[in-house]
Design a protein around this motif. Structure first.
Motif, PDB file in Angstrom:
ATOM      1  N   SER A   1      30.888  44.558  37.822  1.00 24.56           N
ATOM      2  CA  SER A   1      32.338  44.446  37.724  1.00 24.56           C
ATOM      3  C   SER A   1      32.981  44.571  39.092  1.00 24.56           C
ATOM      4  O   SER A   1      32.523  45.308  39.956  1.00 24.56           O
ATOM      5  CB  SER A   1      32.873  45.541  36.803  1.00 24.56           C
ATOM      6  N   SER A   2      34.058  43.844  39.286  1.00 26.24           N
ATOM      7  CA  SER A   2      34.819  43.931  40.536  1.00 26.24           C
ATOM      8  C   SER A   2      36.008  44.860  40.383  1.00 26.24           C
ATOM      9  O   SER A   2      36.947  44.809  41.163  1.00 26.24           O
ATOM     10  CB  SER A   2      35.294  42.529  40.951  1.00 26.24           C
ATOM     11  N   ASP A   3      35.953  45.683  39.365  1.00 26.40           N
ATOM     12  CA  ASP A   3      37.051  46.616  39.099  1.00 26.40           C
ATOM     13  C   ASP A   3      37.299  47.503  40.307  1.00 26.40           C
ATOM     14  O   ASP A   3      36.397  48.173  40.811  1.00 26.40           O
ATOM     15  CB  ASP A   3      36.696  47.479  37.887  1.00 26.40           C
ATOM     16  N   THR A   4      38.493  47.478  40.825  1.00 19.44           N
ATOM     17  CA  THR A   4      38.788  48.213  42.052  1.00 19.44           C
ATOM     18  C   THR A   4      38.690  49.710  41.849  1.00 19.44           C
ATOM     19  O   THR A   4      38.302  50.437  42.752  1.00 19.44           O
ATOM     20  CB  THR A   4      40.205  47.855  42.547  1.00 19.44           C
ATOM     21  N   LYS A   5      39.017  50.169  40.668  1.00 23.79           N
ATOM     22  CA  LYS A   5      38.920  51.607  40.411  1.00 23.79           C
ATOM     23  C   LYS A   5      37.479  52.068  40.490  1.00 23.79           C
ATOM     24  O   LYS A   5      37.169  53.102  41.068  1.00 23.79           O
ATOM     25  CB  LYS A   5      39.516  51.930  39.045  1.00 23.79           C
ATOM     26  N   GLY A   6      36.564  51.253  39.906  1.00 20.38           N
ATOM     27  CA  GLY A   6      35.150  51.606  39.962  1.00 20.38           C
ATOM     28  C   GLY A   6      34.650  51.638  41.388  1.00 20.38           C
ATOM     29  O   GLY A   6      33.902  52.523  41.785  1.00 20.38           O
ATOM     30  N   LYS A   7      35.065  50.639  42.187  1.00 22.84           N
ATOM     31  CA  LYS A   7      34.632  50.617  43.575  1.00 22.84           C
ATOM     32  C   LYS A   7      35.184  51.807  44.343  1.00 22.84           C
ATOM     33  O   LYS A   7      34.519  52.398  45.172  1.00 22.84           O
ATOM     34  CB  LYS A   7      35.082  49.308  44.236  1.00 22.84           C
ATOM     35  N   ARG A   8      36.442  52.145  44.060  1.00 24.96           N
ATOM     36  CA  ARG A   8      37.071  53.224  44.799  1.00 24.96           C
ATOM     37  C   ARG A   8      36.392  54.559  44.509  1.00 24.96           C
ATOM     38  O   ARG A   8      36.338  55.424  45.372  1.00 24.96           O
ATOM     39  CB  ARG A   8      38.554  53.289  44.422  1.00 24.96           C
ATOM     40  N   MET A   9      35.844  54.688  43.300  1.00 27.49           N
ATOM     41  CA  MET A   9      35.236  55.947  42.920  1.00 27.49           C
ATOM     42  C   MET A   9      33.717  55.958  43.128  1.00 27.49           C
ATOM     43  O   MET A   9      33.038  56.884  42.727  1.00 27.49           O
ATOM     44  CB  MET A   9      35.550  56.250  41.449  1.00 27.49           C
ATOM     45  N   ALA A  10      33.180  54.889  43.722  1.00 30.06           N
ATOM     46  CA  ALA A  10      31.746  54.857  43.993  1.00 30.06           C
ATOM     47  C   ALA A  10      31.383  55.947  44.995  1.00 30.06           C
ATOM     48  O   ALA A  10      32.146  56.234  45.928  1.00 30.06           O
ATOM     49  CB  ALA A  10      31.342  53.485  44.523  1.00 30.06           C
ATOM     50  N   GLY A  11      30.233  56.555  44.785  1.00 32.46           N
ATOM     51  CA  GLY A  11      29.793  57.622  45.679  1.00 32.46           C
ATOM     52  C   GLY A  11      28.546  57.231  46.435  1.00 32.46           C
ATOM     53  O   GLY A  11      27.890  56.233  46.124  1.00 32.46           O
TER      54      GLY A  11
END
Length: 457
Positions: A104-114
């Motif tokens: 997914s290119s979901d920005t929220k998911g990317k922002r919360m990636a660790g």
């Protein structure tokens, strides 16, 4: 109708097949109630559909996992938020249906990636193929919980996937096949330690599998579950031990190279006072190499595993260094002082590696017995060693350029200018004093390679 559509149903998504399963099973139950007899044939046809679905899913996932592992560069990757949330559900034993591997290119998911995978209270630095395996595992466990008749088949598929990952990791990293499949130049310390961390995550997942599958399995299959998990644990532990042994092999090659090429050029009894009180070049390279490896391992491994890796390394120093100095017989106080400075520099550097028990007093006793009291030597100060460790922390990998088995490599290094991100530079030793011919001989066994410049990080 079910038999005719067997192939089509086997390629359905999990949600779609679940709907099919519930609809047909509901029809069978109502038919049983109305007729007063169980519909064995229809139940058998439905079970055949489920087994075919699982087999197709398993074949597809193994193929995909194999392709990802073949292109794996064994570098640390970010952990998407979806995968982190998935592991938390696994730890709690709460599966909310199938979770596809996220693209997914979901920005929220990317922002919360660790940067690390947090699993059961521990943090792991992992590679991309491990994240895919975690996602695939939840699909299998979802099959077992949603289609209880498949639980024993799911167990065999999970053990097969775990065994495939272990064997393929061994081939790609320890046997250096990744140099061919992914184009790596060599297998270095960081590649090895990331492989070890990924294996540790899978071992933790085995306990989760046992916890979730055990209630789903018929009672007669539960002992088989424990046997399979124990067998896999042994295989993974053996693999991790081989990786730890590889670290020791790299340090052994480092010691042999530094002592063989460096000590022969030292004039122990020389009257020249230049550099007196400072360790010789071969010794600074040796300690720098150990510190470089330590910095990579300390960053990736928990303290107990770090200690396990360095116990045999300290034993190597306690054995190899006395052997190297056995034939050194300085006849002057200056010569003996040079020896004491070198060995004390090594001891001081090893003892200041944080979180480790240290090499003990074997080298100290050897020094006192053969070369007199070490009190006159000036060991490396705590400040100098800490500065060296700080400089070495900039080095993110340790590729020991030493004869033959310094690192796992599938092809020689091309004769072009290279930057060596390690402690050992076998080509440039401050001019022709150390012999450029010997250096080129030790570059990945290239006997007639042209001379080229190298830089030390």
């Amino acid at each position: 109708l079910l038999t005719v559509r067997l192939e089509i149903h086997s390629k359905l998504r999990m949600e779609e097949f679940k709907d099919l399963w519930d609809s047909v099973l509901g029809f069978v139950v109502k038919g049983d109630q109305m007729s007063g007899r169980p519909g064995f044939e229809l139940r058998g046809a439905l079970l055949m559909q489920a087994k075919k679905f699982l087999e197709t899913l398993h074949s597809r996932q193994l193929k995909t996992l194999g392709q990802v592992m073949n292109s794996e560069e064994w570098k640390q990757c970010d952990v998407p938020f979806e995968i982190q949330a998935l592991t938390q559900r696994l730890v709690r034993g709460k599966l909310s249906g199938p979770r596809l591997f996220s693209t997914s290119s979901d920005t929220k998911g990317k922002r919360m990636a660790g940067r690390e995978l947090v699993f059961a209270g521990r943090s792991y630095r992992v590679v991309n193929s491990l994240l895919m395996l975690v996602s695939f595992l939840e699909r299998y466990l979802s099959c077992a919980t949603q289609f209880s008749a498949l639980s024993s088949s799911v167990l065999s598929k999970i053990t097969e996937m775990f065994r495939f990952y272990n064997e393929r990791t061994n081939s790609l990293v320890l046997q250096a096949e990744a140099c061919k499949t992914a184009g790596l130049k060599r297998i270095n310390t960081k590649n090895l330690v990331l492989a070890s961390q990924s294996l540790s995550v899978v071992m933790s997942l085995m306990d989760i599998v046992k916890k979730i599958l055990n209630p789903c399995l018929p009672e007669k299959y539960q002992p088989h579950l424990n046997v399979e998990i124990e067998r896999l644990m042994v295989e993974y532990e053996t693999h991790k031990k081989r990786i730890a042994d590889k670290f020791a092999d790299m340090i052994q090659n480092l010691i042999d190279y530094c002592c063989k090429t460096g000590m022969a050029n030292v004039q122990w009894d020389a009257r020249n006072a230049d550099g007196l009180g400072k360790p010789q070049m071969y010794m600074t390279k040796m300690t720098h190499g150990v510190i470089s490896m330590y910095n990579v391992l300390h960053k990736h491994l928990p303290n107990d595993e770090l200690q396990m890796v360095f116990v045999p390394i300290f034993q190597l120093f306690n054995t190899k260094v006395p052997q190297a100095f056995a034939d050194i017989e300085p006849t002057t106080p200056t010569g003996k002082s040079r020896v004491r400075v070198d060995i004390n520099h090594l001891l001081s550097s090893l003892r200041r590696l944080r979180g480790l028990s240290g090499p003990g007093d074997v080298l100290e006793n050897f020094l006192a017995e053969k070369f007199g009291s070490p009190s006159s030597a000036q060991p490396a100060s705590k400040e100098s060693v800490e500065k060296k460790i700080a400089r070495s922390e900039e080095t993110q990998e340790f590729s020991a350029q030493v004869p033959e088995q310094e690192v796992v490599s599938a092809h020689p290094v091309a004769p072009e200018k290279k930057e060596i991100k390690a402690s050992i530079d076998t080509a440039s030793n401050n001019g022709s004093q150390n012999g450029t011919g010997d250096s080129n001989k030790n570059l990945e066994n290239q006997n007639d390679a042209p001379q080229h410049d190298q830089e030390e990080t």
